[in-house]
Design an enzyme around this catalytic site. Sequence first.
Site, PDB file in Angstrom:
ATOM      1  N   HIS A 167      12.889 -17.078  -5.857  1.00 12.32           N
ATOM      2  CA  HIS A 167      12.007 -16.069  -6.457  1.00 12.32           C
ATOM      3  C   HIS A 167      12.841 -14.883  -6.951  1.00 12.32           C
ATOM      4  CE1 HIS A 167       8.774 -18.223  -4.329  1.00 12.32           C
ATOM      5  NE2 HIS A 167       7.962 -17.664  -5.203  1.00 12.32           N
ATOM      6  N   LYS A 201      10.873  -9.780  -4.429  1.00 12.46           N
ATOM      7  CA  LYS A 201      10.000 -10.416  -3.432  1.00 12.46           C
ATOM      8  C   LYS A 201      10.408  -9.962  -2.023  1.00 12.46           C
ATOM      9  CE  LYS A 201       7.820 -14.762  -2.096  1.00 12.46           C
ATOM     10  NZ  LYS A 201       6.470 -14.125  -2.056  1.00 12.46           N
TER      11      LYS A 201
HETATM   12  N1  LIG Z   1      -0.904 -16.879  -3.916  1.00 16.16           N
HETATM   13  C1  LIG Z   1      -0.332 -16.816  -5.145  1.00 16.16           C
HETATM   14  O1  LIG Z   1      -0.592 -17.644  -6.040  1.00 16.16           O
HETATM   15  C2  LIG Z   1       0.607 -15.690  -5.422  1.00 16.16           C
HETATM   16  C3  LIG Z   1       0.870 -14.788  -4.442  1.00 16.16           C
HETATM   17  N2  LIG Z   1       1.639 -13.681  -4.705  1.00 16.16           N
HETATM   18  C4  LIG Z   1       1.738 -12.730  -3.613  1.00 16.16           C
HETATM   19  O2  LIG Z   1       0.966 -11.590  -3.985  1.00 16.16           O
HETATM   20  C5  LIG Z   1       1.532 -10.415  -3.401  1.00 16.16           C
HETATM   21  C6  LIG Z   1       1.798  -9.378  -4.479  1.00 16.16           C
HETATM   22  O3  LIG Z   1       2.770  -9.864  -5.377  1.00 16.16           O
HETATM   23  P1  LIG Z   1       3.259  -8.971  -6.618  1.00 16.16           P
HETATM   24  O4  LIG Z   1       2.113  -8.653  -7.520  1.00 16.16           O
HETATM   25  O5  LIG Z   1       4.435  -9.648  -7.177  1.00 16.16           O
HETATM   26  O6  LIG Z   1       3.733  -7.635  -5.852  1.00 16.16           O
HETATM   27  P2  LIG Z   1       3.739  -6.137  -6.355  1.00 16.16           P
HETATM   28  O7  LIG Z   1       4.544  -5.372  -5.351  1.00 16.16           O
HETATM   29  O8  LIG Z   1       4.120  -6.076  -7.789  1.00 16.16           O
HETATM   30  O9  LIG Z   1       2.192  -5.704  -6.254  1.00 16.16           O
HETATM   31  C7  LIG Z   1       1.543  -5.362  -5.068  1.00 16.16           C
HETATM   32  C8  LIG Z   1       0.681  -4.166  -5.383  1.00 16.16           C
HETATM   33  O10 LIG Z   1      -0.121  -3.865  -4.252  1.00 16.16           O
HETATM   34  C9  LIG Z   1      -0.104  -2.445  -4.099  1.00 16.16           C
HETATM   35  N3  LIG Z   1      -0.510  -2.022  -2.778  1.00 16.16           N
HETATM   36  C10 LIG Z   1       0.237  -1.861  -1.659  1.00 16.16           C
HETATM   37  N4  LIG Z   1      -0.517  -1.366  -0.642  1.00 16.16           N
HETATM   38  C11 LIG Z   1      -1.775  -1.222  -1.144  1.00 16.16           C
HETATM   39  C12 LIG Z   1      -2.996  -0.729  -0.607  1.00 16.16           C
HETATM   40  N5  LIG Z   1      -3.095  -0.314   0.668  1.00 16.16           N
HETATM   41  N6  LIG Z   1      -4.072  -0.681  -1.402  1.00 16.16           N
HETATM   42  C13 LIG Z   1      -4.008  -1.101  -2.698  1.00 16.16           C
HETATM   43  N7  LIG Z   1      -2.867  -1.556  -3.276  1.00 16.16           N
HETATM   44  C14 LIG Z   1      -1.766  -1.616  -2.509  1.00 16.16           C
HETATM   45  C15 LIG Z   1       1.325  -2.075  -4.448  1.00 16.16           C
HETATM   46  O11 LIG Z   1       1.457  -0.687  -4.676  1.00 16.16           O
HETATM   47  P3  LIG Z   1       2.875   0.055  -4.399  1.00 16.16           P
HETATM   48  O12 LIG Z   1       3.899  -0.681  -5.192  1.00 16.16           O
HETATM   49  O13 LIG Z   1       2.620   1.437  -4.873  1.00 16.16           O
HETATM   50  O14 LIG Z   1       3.111  -0.030  -2.923  1.00 16.16           O
HETATM   51  C16 LIG Z   1       1.531  -2.930  -5.689  1.00 16.16           C
HETATM   52  O15 LIG Z   1       1.024  -2.292  -6.843  1.00 16.16           O
HETATM   53  C17 LIG Z   1       2.782 -10.904  -2.645  1.00 16.16           C
HETATM   54  O16 LIG Z   1       2.438 -11.135  -1.309  1.00 16.16           O
HETATM   55  C18 LIG Z   1       3.124 -12.221  -3.338  1.00 16.16           C
HETATM   56  O17 LIG Z   1       3.864 -13.098  -2.543  1.00 16.16           O
HETATM   57  C19 LIG Z   1       2.198 -13.471  -5.919  1.00 16.16           C
HETATM   58  C20 LIG Z   1       1.993 -14.361  -6.940  1.00 16.16           C
HETATM   59  C21 LIG Z   1       1.185 -15.557  -6.781  1.00 16.16           C
HETATM   60  O1  LIG Z   2       5.938 -13.132  -4.687  1.00 16.31           O
HETATM   61  C1  LIG Z   2       5.802 -13.907  -5.663  1.00 16.31           C
HETATM   62  O2  LIG Z   2       6.199 -13.611  -6.788  1.00 16.31           O
HETATM   63  C2  LIG Z   2       5.139 -15.191  -5.459  1.00 16.31           C
HETATM   64  N1  LIG Z   2       4.574 -15.400  -4.309  1.00 16.31           N
HETATM   65  C3  LIG Z   2       3.893 -16.560  -3.894  1.00 16.31           C
HETATM   66  C4  LIG Z   2       4.625 -17.204  -2.732  1.00 16.31           C
HETATM   67  O3  LIG Z   2       5.050 -16.475  -1.814  1.00 16.31           O
HETATM   68  O4  LIG Z   2       4.772 -18.416  -2.721  1.00 16.31           O
HETATM   69  C5  LIG Z   2       3.551 -17.493  -5.018  1.00 16.31           C
HETATM   70  C6  LIG Z   2       4.527 -17.540  -6.137  1.00 16.31           C
HETATM   71  O5  LIG Z   2       5.568 -18.410  -5.801  1.00 16.31           O
HETATM   72  C7  LIG Z   2       5.037 -16.171  -6.556  1.00 16.31           C
END
Ligand SMILES: NC(=O)C1=CN([C@@H]2O[C@H](COP(=O)(O)OP(=O)(O)OC[C@H]3O[C@@H](n4cnc5c(N)ncnc54)[C@H](OP(=O)(O)O)[C@@H]3O)[C@@H](O)[C@H]2O)C=CC1
Ligand SMILES: O=C(O)C1=N[C@H](C(=O)O)C[C@H](O)C1
Length: 268
Positions: free
Chosen positions: A157, A161
């Site tokens: 990744h 991450k």
């Molecule tokens: N299941 C799936 O298909 C996928 C899962 N994911 C997962 O999703 C999650 C997020 O990924 P990603 O978008 O890349 O991460 P990012 O860090 O880009 O986004 C997370 C967001 O959540 C915000 N956040 C943190 N705390 C709070 C809160 N208390 N209330 C509201 N918002 C909050 C962060 O703000 P700030 O930065 O200001 O702290 C940030 O804007 C990860 O756990 C990732 O592994 C990602 C892609 C696909």
């Molecule tokens: O953090 C990410 O970016 C992603 N998180 C998910 C994971 O932990 O598997 C899904 C995807 O691979 C992207």
Amino acid sequence: MSDMRLVVVGASGRMGLTLARIIAATEGVTLAGAVEREGSPLLGRDVGELAGLGPNGVKISDDPLPLFAAADGVVDFTVPGATTVFAELAAQARIVHVIGTTGLSEADEAAIAAAARHARIVKSGNMSLGVNLLAQLVKQAARALGPEFDIEIVEMHHNRKVDAPSGTALLLGEAAAAGRGINLSNHAERGRDGLTGPREPGAIGFAALRGGTVVGDHSVIMAGPYERIELGHRAEDRSIFARGALKAALWARDQKPGLYSMVDVLGL
Ligand SMILES: NC(=O)C1=CN([C@@H]2O[C@H](COP(=O)(O)OP(=O)(O)OC[C@H]3O[C@@H](n4cnc5c(N)ncnc54)[C@H](OP(=O)(O)O)[C@@H]3O)[C@@H](O)[C@H]2O)C=CC1
Ligand SMILES: O=C(O)C1=N[C@H](C(=O)O)C[C@H](O)C1
């Protein structure tokens, strides 16, 4: 039926902004609110503008309660500490909660299961069609090959991450363990380093690589005597996760309260 009104939490994150774009391009769903953490420098900003869509009038708020009360569902790709709070609020509002957040602890999982008594929750470490199909193939291969094939799961990744192994790697590990009829938690080998000794027979190993802008690569290697099978998936764009999350939200709208996965949504 009227559009499903969705609140995106973590709205300015990588997935949050992708969701804003995909919601705008998807029939049957409307962006009804955008939430970020207290103290975020982006509070009050227009999420359409941040997502490059032009202003859409949805301002980033740090107060989820009134937004949840007026919505049909919440889409959550944030952090574990926030997701457990949102699960409780979604349960109180009796709305759909789609959870993509990874890195959840056992206690977080228990809190989500408790919330699912009242909310319709769909949770998956990966919302894409491709990975959920891959998991079915891994289960089938692990069942067919038997324990003399060593299973190793390798993921890569981007360098932002924060959790490892990825939620997807764990989902694929669970699929392999299910195929073998074993419990993953008793057989996982994670974070090998130093004088580790030989591989435990029957173990399922995990290796995590981080770098650059990789959206998400996963390989499941099944290494037997003198032959090796590799099953894999390469995510090329985050829109695959966002589309899956919206499909999950629309599907869950018609379900009873409970905890569901993408296997339920996709009928795999
Ligand atoms: N299941 C799936 O298909 C996928 C899962 N994911 C997962 O999703 C999650 C997020 O990924 P990603 O978008 O890349 O991460 P990012 O860090 O880009 O986004 C997370 C967001 O959540 C915000 N956040 C943190 N705390 C709070 C809160 N208390 N209330 C509201 N918002 C909050 C962060 O703000 P700030 O930065 O200001 O702290 C940030 O804007 C990860 O756990 C990732 O592994 C990602 C892609 C696909
Ligand atoms: O953090 C990410 O970016 C992603 N998180 C998910 C994971 O932990 O598997 C899904 C995807 O691979 C992207």
